[in-house]
Motif scaffolding. Structure first.
Motif, PDB file in Angstrom:
ATOM      1  N   VAL A  79      25.082   6.524 -15.471  1.00  0.00           N
ATOM      2  CA  VAL A  79      25.042   6.408 -14.021  1.00  0.00           C
ATOM      3  C   VAL A  79      26.364   6.912 -13.449  1.00  0.00           C
ATOM      4  O   VAL A  79      27.438   6.701 -14.023  1.00  0.00           O
ATOM      5  N   THR A  81      28.180   6.711  -9.801  1.00  0.00           N
ATOM      6  CA  THR A  81      28.131   6.103  -8.478  1.00  0.00           C
ATOM      7  C   THR A  81      29.044   6.857  -7.525  1.00  0.00           C
ATOM      8  O   THR A  81      30.202   7.134  -7.848  1.00  0.00           O
ATOM      9  N   TYR A  83      29.661   7.806  -2.991  1.00  0.00           N
ATOM     10  CA  TYR A  83      29.435   7.346  -1.630  1.00  0.00           C
ATOM     11  C   TYR A  83      28.987   8.522  -0.773  1.00  0.00           C
ATOM     12  O   TYR A  83      29.531   9.623  -0.867  1.00  0.00           O
ATOM     13  N   THR A  93      26.073   3.718  -0.475  1.00  0.00           N
ATOM     14  CA  THR A  93      26.267   3.940  -1.906  1.00  0.00           C
ATOM     15  C   THR A  93      25.126   4.788  -2.462  1.00  0.00           C
ATOM     16  O   THR A  93      23.964   4.577  -2.118  1.00  0.00           O
ATOM     17  N   LYS A  94      25.484   5.710  -3.327  1.00  0.00           N
ATOM     18  CA  LYS A  94      24.493   6.605  -3.925  1.00  0.00           C
ATOM     19  C   LYS A  94      24.635   6.559  -5.447  1.00  0.00           C
ATOM     20  O   LYS A  94      25.748   6.648  -5.973  1.00  0.00           O
ATOM     21  N   PHE A  95      23.503   6.363  -6.152  1.00  0.00           N
ATOM     22  CA  PHE A  95      23.500   6.320  -7.608  1.00  0.00           C
ATOM     23  C   PHE A  95      22.794   7.573  -8.141  1.00  0.00           C
ATOM     24  O   PHE A  95      21.655   7.860  -7.771  1.00  0.00           O
TER      25      PHE A  95
END
Length: 419
Positions: A79, A81, A83, A93-95
């Motif tokens: 993952v 992570t 922004y 927040t963006k994953f």
């Protein structure tokens, strides 16, 4: 002869039973294994093509993003992570899931491509503390075009993510790293300088970027230096940000007061700055004072860290300085700058950016309140100028922000702006 009879014959054979047959079988198997290994090496050498991209390469993060778009069916994920800044300024927040270290296969343009992501646990990047990584692409065939296509697609994908935005870079060790979020490009019309000033600088920069051959034919170094000086809050940095948006350039922020900045590091940073970028040296007076002032006052501030004044001069126009470079310097105290720093060749255009004139005040009022008549803007400008001749653009903007929905109140409370 049936296979069972052949085995029985071997068992009855005295030479085979004595061990010679086993040695022969072992030798044959060893030769077959060695032949298979050599054949595999030859196949890889002549029938396969590989591309290795280390994490230090600028395209590495582009390729990771590209892989995450194409390897959607892999079960081994990491993952990432980040922004995401929306048009309203809100940050969410963006994953992103990207393939984890190991082997992955994707189908790309009718061809299977093996992707191996390696992570060296014993080696780390000293600047970021992250493990050293690399990605290796392997495809059948000898045509390199498939890798060129992948790199081009990864670049275009990264550019689309930054489309319409200005990327800010800051110096991290010996390289430039993106700093914060890419900013929405600021319209050039949003920064109101004195009449003709903005047009003069923009025309000069565009003439420089559009005529590299003119410099090459005459043997003149293809670089340009600008100095914006004047009181604080009058729009120097804001104009440079808007200019970068107009040119679709990025901005490289560099503080000369950084204690870790040395002559060699400054020289290196200026030579490896990203293409199509403006190098911004803010408040250059904070790094060094004029040698005349230093002679008059031996206790005058001489700068911090390991950067020397001669090192700064050599980095700006020395033999190792890079070509096709735009450098903007800003200062609030131009009289503190050494004449050697601002001579032609290092600074090609100097521009004073001062307090707001009546023309600027009128234009700023019209920009904030476009529905108001010209007479209201005229009245505001006259009252402000008559009250004080030292009003900065930052003061005016702060005043308008207090009355952003009430232009009449902004006009009536001009004295609050002065105080």
């Amino acid at each position: 002869m049936p296979f069972s009879d052949f085995v029985s014959a071997l068992k009855d054979n005295p030479y085979f039973g004595a061990g010679f047959g086993l040695v022969g079988v072992g030798t044959a198997l060893a030769l077959a294994r060695k032949g298979a290994q050599l054949g595999l090496v030859a196949f890889r050498r002549h029938c396969m093509i590989t591309l290795e991209v280390p994490s230090k390469d600028k395209s590495y993060h582009w390729l990771l993003s590209w892989i995450s778009h194409h390897a959607k069916h892999t079960q081994h994920l990491s993952v990432e992570t980040s922004y995401l800044q929306h048009e309203s300024g809100r940050i969410s927040t963006k994953f992103d899931f990207i393939p984890s270290p190991g082997n992955h296969f994707i189908w790309y343009k009718r061809k299977w491509i093996r992707i191996e992501r390696n992570r060296e646990k014993q080696m780390i990047d000293l600047h970021t503390g992250t493990p050293w990584e690399s990605v290796t692409f392997t495809a059948i065939g000898s045509n390199r075009e498939v890798f060129f296509n992948i790199l081009q697609e990864a670049k275009e994908l990264a550019l689309r993510q930054q489309e319409g935005k200005t990327v800010m870079y800051t110096a991290m060790g010996a390289e430039w790293r993106p700093f914060g979020f890419p900013r929405r490009r600021r319209p050039l019309t949003s920064v109101v300088l004195e009449k003709g000033v903005s047009e003069r600088i923009v025309q000069d920069v565009k003439e420089f970027t559009g005529n590299p051959k003119w410099y090459i034919d005459r043997g003149i170094p293809y670089r340009r230096g600008y100095l914006l000086y004047g009181p604080p809050g009058c729009g120097k940095s804001s104009f440079i940000t808007a200019l970068a948006g107009e040119l679709e350039y990025s901005i490289c922020l560099l503080s000369l007061s950084d204690r870790s900045l040395s002559d060699d590091r400054l020289n290196h940073l200026l030579s490896v700055a990203p293409q199509q970028s403006i190098i911004l040296l803010e408040d250059v007076d904070a790094a060094f004072v004029s040698r005349d002032l230093a002679a008059e006052n031996p206790s005058a501030y001489q700068g911090m860290g390991r950067l020397t004044f001669s090192g700064l001069l050599n980095a700006l126009d020395g033999v190792a300085s890079s070509e096709a470079r735009i450098v903007f310097m800003t200062t609030n105290y131009v009289d503190r700058l050494d004449s050697a720093l601002v001579r032609p060749g290092r600074v090609d255009l100097k521009q004073y950016v001062g307090y707001c004139s009546e023309w600027q005040l009128r234009r700023m009022f019209q920009r904030f309140y476009p529905d108001q008549p010209a007479a209201a803007a005229e009245e505001f400008a006259k009252q402000a100028v008559s009250a004080s001749d030292q009003i900065s653009a930052a003061q005016v903007q702060g005043h308008f922000m207090l009355y952003k929905a009430d232009p009449d109140a902004a006009l009536k409370n001009v004295q609050a702006l002065i105080s």
